[in-house]
Design an enzyme around this catalytic site. Structure first.
Site, mmCIF file in Angstrom:
data_model
loop_
_atom_site.group_PDB
_atom_site.id
_atom_site.type_symbol
_atom_site.label_atom_id
_atom_site.label_comp_id
_atom_site.label_asym_id
_atom_site.label_seq_id
_atom_site.Cartn_x
_atom_site.Cartn_y
_atom_site.Cartn_z
ATOM 1 N N ASN A 80 -13.754 -6.942 -25.519
ATOM 2 C CA ASN A 80 -14.746 -7.337 -26.231
ATOM 3 C C ASN A 80 -14.059 -8.341 -27.583
ATOM 4 O O ASN A 80 -13.012 -7.695 -27.666
ATOM 5 C CB ASN A 80 -15.790 -6.242 -27.056
ATOM 6 C CG ASN A 80 -14.903 -5.282 -27.871
ATOM 7 O OD1 ASN A 80 -14.184 -4.491 -27.225
ATOM 8 N ND2 ASN A 80 -14.804 -5.297 -29.077
ATOM 9 N N ALA A 93 -8.562 -0.113 -23.385
ATOM 10 C CA ALA A 93 -9.191 -0.993 -23.696
ATOM 11 C C ALA A 93 -9.333 -1.393 -25.360
ATOM 12 O O ALA A 93 -8.869 -0.750 -25.859
ATOM 13 C CB ALA A 93 -10.567 -0.695 -23.580
ATOM 14 N N SER A 95 -10.159 3.536 -21.096
ATOM 15 C CA SER A 95 -11.453 3.572 -21.066
ATOM 16 C C SER A 95 -11.989 2.583 -19.768
ATOM 17 O O SER A 95 -11.549 1.287 -19.867
ATOM 18 C CB SER A 95 -12.198 3.150 -22.179
ATOM 19 O OG SER A 95 -12.160 4.038 -23.060
ATOM 20 N N HIS A 106 -7.756 11.457 -27.292
ATOM 21 C CA HIS A 106 -7.516 10.484 -28.393
ATOM 22 C C HIS A 106 -7.777 11.362 -29.451
ATOM 23 O O HIS A 106 -8.146 12.334 -29.734
ATOM 24 C CB HIS A 106 -9.027 9.527 -28.429
ATOM 25 C CG HIS A 106 -9.132 8.755 -27.242
ATOM 26 N ND1 HIS A 106 -9.596 9.268 -26.207
ATOM 27 C CD2 HIS A 106 -8.607 7.408 -27.117
ATOM 28 C CE1 HIS A 106 -9.686 8.158 -25.135
ATOM 29 N NE2 HIS A 106 -9.061 7.101 -25.733
ATOM 30 N N MET A 134 -8.051 2.105 -30.226
ATOM 31 C CA MET A 134 -7.913 3.535 -30.651
ATOM 32 C C MET A 134 -6.925 4.639 -29.722
ATOM 33 O O MET A 134 -7.480 5.840 -30.008
ATOM 34 C CB MET A 134 -9.263 4.189 -30.819
ATOM 35 C CG MET A 134 -10.250 3.368 -31.518
ATOM 36 S SD MET A 134 -11.910 4.006 -31.299
ATOM 37 C CE MET A 134 -12.911 2.594 -31.976
ATOM 38 N N SER A 135 -5.777 4.112 -29.159
ATOM 39 C CA SER A 135 -5.008 4.978 -28.526
ATOM 40 C C SER A 135 -3.689 4.277 -28.374
ATOM 41 O O SER A 135 -3.474 3.573 -29.185
ATOM 42 C CB SER A 135 -5.694 4.976 -26.973
ATOM 43 O OG SER A 135 -5.623 3.871 -26.191
ATOM 44 N N TYR A 178 -9.080 10.559 -32.210
ATOM 45 C CA TYR A 178 -10.487 10.586 -32.769
ATOM 46 C C TYR A 178 -11.319 11.938 -32.190
ATOM 47 O O TYR A 178 -12.507 12.326 -33.022
ATOM 48 C CB TYR A 178 -11.338 9.347 -32.924
ATOM 49 C CG TYR A 178 -11.455 9.005 -31.160
ATOM 50 C CD1 TYR A 178 -12.674 9.401 -30.533
ATOM 51 C CD2 TYR A 178 -10.943 7.994 -30.902
ATOM 52 C CE1 TYR A 178 -12.889 9.252 -29.384
ATOM 53 C CE2 TYR A 178 -11.222 7.411 -29.582
ATOM 54 C CZ TYR A 178 -11.913 7.987 -28.792
ATOM 55 O OH TYR A 178 -12.294 7.637 -27.409
ATOM 56 N N GLU A 179 -10.914 12.444 -31.092
ATOM 57 C CA GLU A 179 -11.543 13.740 -30.450
ATOM 58 C C GLU A 179 -11.358 14.843 -31.264
ATOM 59 O O GLU A 179 -12.311 15.692 -31.077
ATOM 60 C CB GLU A 179 -11.467 13.695 -29.044
ATOM 61 C CG GLU A 179 -12.001 12.458 -28.526
ATOM 62 C CD GLU A 179 -11.304 12.657 -26.810
ATOM 63 O OE1 GLU A 179 -12.189 13.353 -25.954
ATOM 64 O OE2 GLU A 179 -10.260 12.264 -26.421
ATOM 65 N N HIS A 213 -19.955 0.613 -27.031
ATOM 66 C CA HIS A 213 -19.150 1.335 -25.666
ATOM 67 C C HIS A 213 -19.790 0.682 -24.456
ATOM 68 O O HIS A 213 -19.101 0.533 -23.587
ATOM 69 C CB HIS A 213 -19.304 2.690 -26.144
ATOM 70 C CG HIS A 213 -18.374 3.487 -25.079
ATOM 71 N ND1 HIS A 213 -16.924 3.162 -25.281
ATOM 72 C CD2 HIS A 213 -18.522 4.338 -24.088
ATOM 73 C CE1 HIS A 213 -16.217 4.220 -24.325
ATOM 74 N NE2 HIS A 213 -17.379 4.643 -23.511
ATOM 75 N N HIS A 225 -13.859 8.809 -19.205
ATOM 76 C CA HIS A 225 -12.538 9.435 -19.063
ATOM 77 C C HIS A 225 -12.873 10.746 -18.510
ATOM 78 O O HIS A 225 -13.472 11.624 -18.680
ATOM 79 C CB HIS A 225 -12.013 9.899 -20.603
ATOM 80 C CG HIS A 225 -11.681 8.826 -21.068
ATOM 81 N ND1 HIS A 225 -10.398 8.223 -21.535
ATOM 82 C CD2 HIS A 225 -12.195 7.732 -22.073
ATOM 83 C CE1 HIS A 225 -10.409 7.220 -22.117
ATOM 84 N NE2 HIS A 225 -11.738 6.803 -22.632
#
Ligand code: HPA
Length: 274
Positions: A234, A112, A29, A82, A210-211, A84-85, A246, A60
């Site tokens: 962050n 990230a 990201s 991802h 998350m990846s 989550y997609e 985000h 992306h």
């Protein structure tokens, strides 16, 4: 995974692209800027590729960029898939399988992440030394492809020590502050709660995202050496008295882009992709 589908995608790319990549790069990201540095580019949008999923998340771009970066032939993924997609794990890791078939032997995976280690700050780059797979699944579940790798692949050096050493050296030479740590991979898409972050800290995580974990498992199975670079965009939930967004992730990734580019290009300069 159907090996027929995989072969079709690989054949398609071979017909369209003259470059034979040795090194794969997956851009996380906000880190897609590296694409501009690639010389003699040949681009293929994921939507053009047979059997390829299409990425949906903001930041992306969704294309493969083939070309030369720091004198190496690279296949660079601007945008990844991802879990989550809503993609199946098989789809999440499909590009890694494709890169392997195209000849990639070294994979630079970037992402990230949220900083869990209290010594870290937003904007730090972290070399991933190991990971925690907390996605509740594994991309290798299902029949094993014995021609690619063993049923029970060793993960005791999932992130190649020599590549980490090279990256540390590049960071030192270029005056870049670079952290090292353990990446915890969760599914998302909700960010973690402060309680989850305390739990992750207790079990040894330095950063969370998350990846990356699925791609790294599949790369290890296939005998591809991996370097993982995480941009701590962050501090994780509850570490600081502020909310996560985000927008902050994208802003921070953008702020450190020059350091990130220097690190990746420097590593590519030094790496031996055999
Ligand atoms: N948590 C999970 N994934 C992330 C974060 C985070 O705080 N920051 C960027 N990706």
């Amino acid at each position: 995974m159907s090996s027929v589908k995989l072969q079709k995608t690989v054949d398609f790319i071979r017909r369209k692209v003259s470059i034979r990549p040795q090194v794969g790069v997956i851009l996380g990201s906000g880190l897609g800027v590296l694409a501009a540095e690639v010389k003699n580019q040949q681009r293929l949008h994921y939507s053009e590729l047979p059997h390829f999923p299409v990425s949906t998340v903001e930041g992306h771009e969704g294309q493969f960029i083939f070309g030369e970066l720091s004198g190496k032939n690279v296949a660079l993924m601007q945008g990844r898939f991802h879990f989550y997609e809503g993609y199946a794990m098989e789809q999440v890791v499909f590009p890694v399988r494709v890169m392997q078939k195209l000849g990639v032997r070294v994979l630079l995976v970037t992402n990230a992440s949220g900083g869990i280690n209290r010594d870290f700050s937003s904007g730090d780059l972290m070399l991933i030394t190991d990971h925690l797979n907390l996605m509740g699944t594994n991309p290798l579940i299902g029949p094993n492809y014995d021609d690619i790798g063993p049923r029970f692949p060793d993960m005791s050096e999932a992130y190649d020590r020599e590549l980490i050493r090279i990256a540390e050296e590049v960071a030192r030479k270029n005056g870049l502050a670079c952290r090292k740590g353990v990446y915890a991979g969760l599914t998302g898409p909700s960010y973690e709660t402060p309680a989850e972050i305390r739990y992750l800290r207790t079990i040894g995580a330095d950063a969370v995202g998350m990846s990356t974990v699925p791609e790294v498992i599949v790369a290890n199975h296939a005998g591809i050496r991996v370097l993982g670079i995480s941009c701590v965009t962050n501090m994780a939930a509850g570490v600081l008295p502020q909310r996560l967004s985000h927008a902050e992730v994208m802003e921070t990734a953008n702020r450190v882009r020059d350091q990130f580019i220097t690190l990746v290009k420097g590593v590519l300069d030094e790496v031996n992709p055999e």
